[in-house]
Design a protein around this motif. Structure first.
Motif, PDB file in Angstrom:
ATOM      1  N   UNK A   1       1.228  -1.665  12.834  1.00 51.19           N
ATOM      2  CA  UNK A   1       1.030  -3.050  13.282  1.00 51.19           C
ATOM      3  C   UNK A   1      -0.125  -3.122  14.289  1.00 51.19           C
ATOM      4  N   UNK A   2      -0.130  -2.209  15.250  1.00 51.87           N
ATOM      5  CA  UNK A   2      -1.205  -2.201  16.255  1.00 51.87           C
ATOM      6  C   UNK A   2      -2.570  -2.041  15.593  1.00 51.87           C
ATOM      7  N   UNK A   3      -2.605  -1.193  14.570  1.00 51.24           N
ATOM      8  CA  UNK A   3      -3.880  -0.918  13.912  1.00 51.24           C
ATOM      9  C   UNK A   3      -4.364  -2.072  13.044  1.00 51.24           C
ATOM     10  N   UNK A   4      -3.443  -2.951  12.646  1.00 51.41           N
ATOM     11  CA  UNK A   4      -3.835  -4.015  11.709  1.00 51.41           C
ATOM     12  C   UNK A   4      -3.902  -5.393  12.334  1.00 51.41           C
TER      13      UNK A   4
ATOM     14  N   UNK B   1      -9.914  -3.149   4.995  1.00 48.80           N
ATOM     15  CA  UNK B   1      -9.459  -3.057   6.386  1.00 48.80           C
ATOM     16  C   UNK B   1      -8.291  -2.075   6.513  1.00 48.80           C
ATOM     17  N   UNK B   2      -7.299  -2.196   5.613  1.00 47.12           N
ATOM     18  CA  UNK B   2      -6.130  -1.316   5.645  1.00 47.12           C
ATOM     19  C   UNK B   2      -6.548   0.126   5.357  1.00 47.12           C
TER      20      UNK B   2
ATOM     21  N   UNK C   1       0.865  -1.183   0.000  1.00 50.92           N
ATOM     22  CA  UNK C   1       0.000   0.000   0.000  1.00 50.92           C
ATOM     23  C   UNK C   1       0.898   1.227   0.000  1.00 50.92           C
ATOM     24  N   UNK C   2       0.337   2.321  -0.409  1.00 51.57           N
ATOM     25  CA  UNK C   2       1.117   3.560  -0.445  1.00 51.57           C
ATOM     26  C   UNK C   2       0.319   4.703   0.190  1.00 51.57           C
ATOM     27  N   UNK C   3       1.040   5.559   0.878  1.00 48.25           N
ATOM     28  CA  UNK C   3       0.405   6.808   1.312  1.00 48.25           C
ATOM     29  C   UNK C   3       1.469   7.897   1.385  1.00 48.25           C
TER      30      UNK C   3
ATOM     31  N   UNK D   1      -5.771   2.436   8.483  1.00 52.17           N
ATOM     32  CA  UNK D   1      -4.508   3.165   8.316  1.00 52.17           C
ATOM     33  C   UNK D   1      -4.599   4.295   7.293  1.00 52.17           C
ATOM     34  N   UNK D   2      -4.934   3.965   6.058  1.00 52.94           N
ATOM     35  CA  UNK D   2      -4.785   4.944   4.981  1.00 52.94           C
ATOM     36  C   UNK D   2      -5.678   6.165   5.170  1.00 52.94           C
TER      37      UNK D   2
END
Ligand code: NI
Length: 146
Positions: A110-113, A74-75, A13-15, A79-80
């Motif tokens: 990591x915590x978020x996923x 989910x990601x 993934x990219x941000x 996160x994104x």
């Protein structure tokens, strides 16, 4: 998990986000010495690449560990949405009092996923530039299996 076939799935993934490396635990002078130009007051940006590895058993019906659409959603949500085109220092709560280095970013992601319900999160790798990347596999003692 039983002894059945376990496969690892990797997805990128990219941000883009800005950050400033600076901590109130150090004086201005020390911040400059430790972080150099990364401590400039108005921050700077990176195009981050995040690689996520999850593992699981292949579902005999679908032939997949997890549906990529489920992982992507989910990601995106975890996160994104919070990180992309944001200031990590100002917009992400975790970095209000933690320096947004890529090490800390790895741990936060990591915590978020880790609660992804369809497979076990094995590892996160974050590339800050083409020249540096960081990996985090969590605390192995943690029971983060689905
Ligand atoms: Ni930077």
């Amino acid at each position: 998990m039983s002894g059945a076939l376990k496969i690892e799935l990797g997805r990128r993934y990219r941000f883009s986000a800005s950050h400033r490396l600076h901590t109130s635990r150090l004086s201005e002078e020390e911040n400059c010495r430790v972080f150099g130009k990364c401590s400039n007051p108005h921050g700077h940006g990176h195009n981050y690449v995040v690689e996520i590895s999850v593992s699981g058993e292949v579902d005999p019906a679908t032939g997949m560990i997890a549906n990529l659409a489920d992982l992507d959603a989910f990601v995106e949500r975890q996160v994104l949405e919070d990180f992309d085109h944001k200031s990590l220092n100002e917009d992400v709560h975790a970095f209000r009092d933690k320096v947004p280095t890529t090490e800390n970013l790895c741990m936060e992601i990591f915590q978020r996923l880790k609660s992804f319900p369809r497979a076990k999160l094995e590892r996160i790798r974050v590339e800050e530039t083409g020249n540096n990347s960081f990996e985090y596999a969590g605390d192995n003692l943690e029971g983060n299996r689905p």
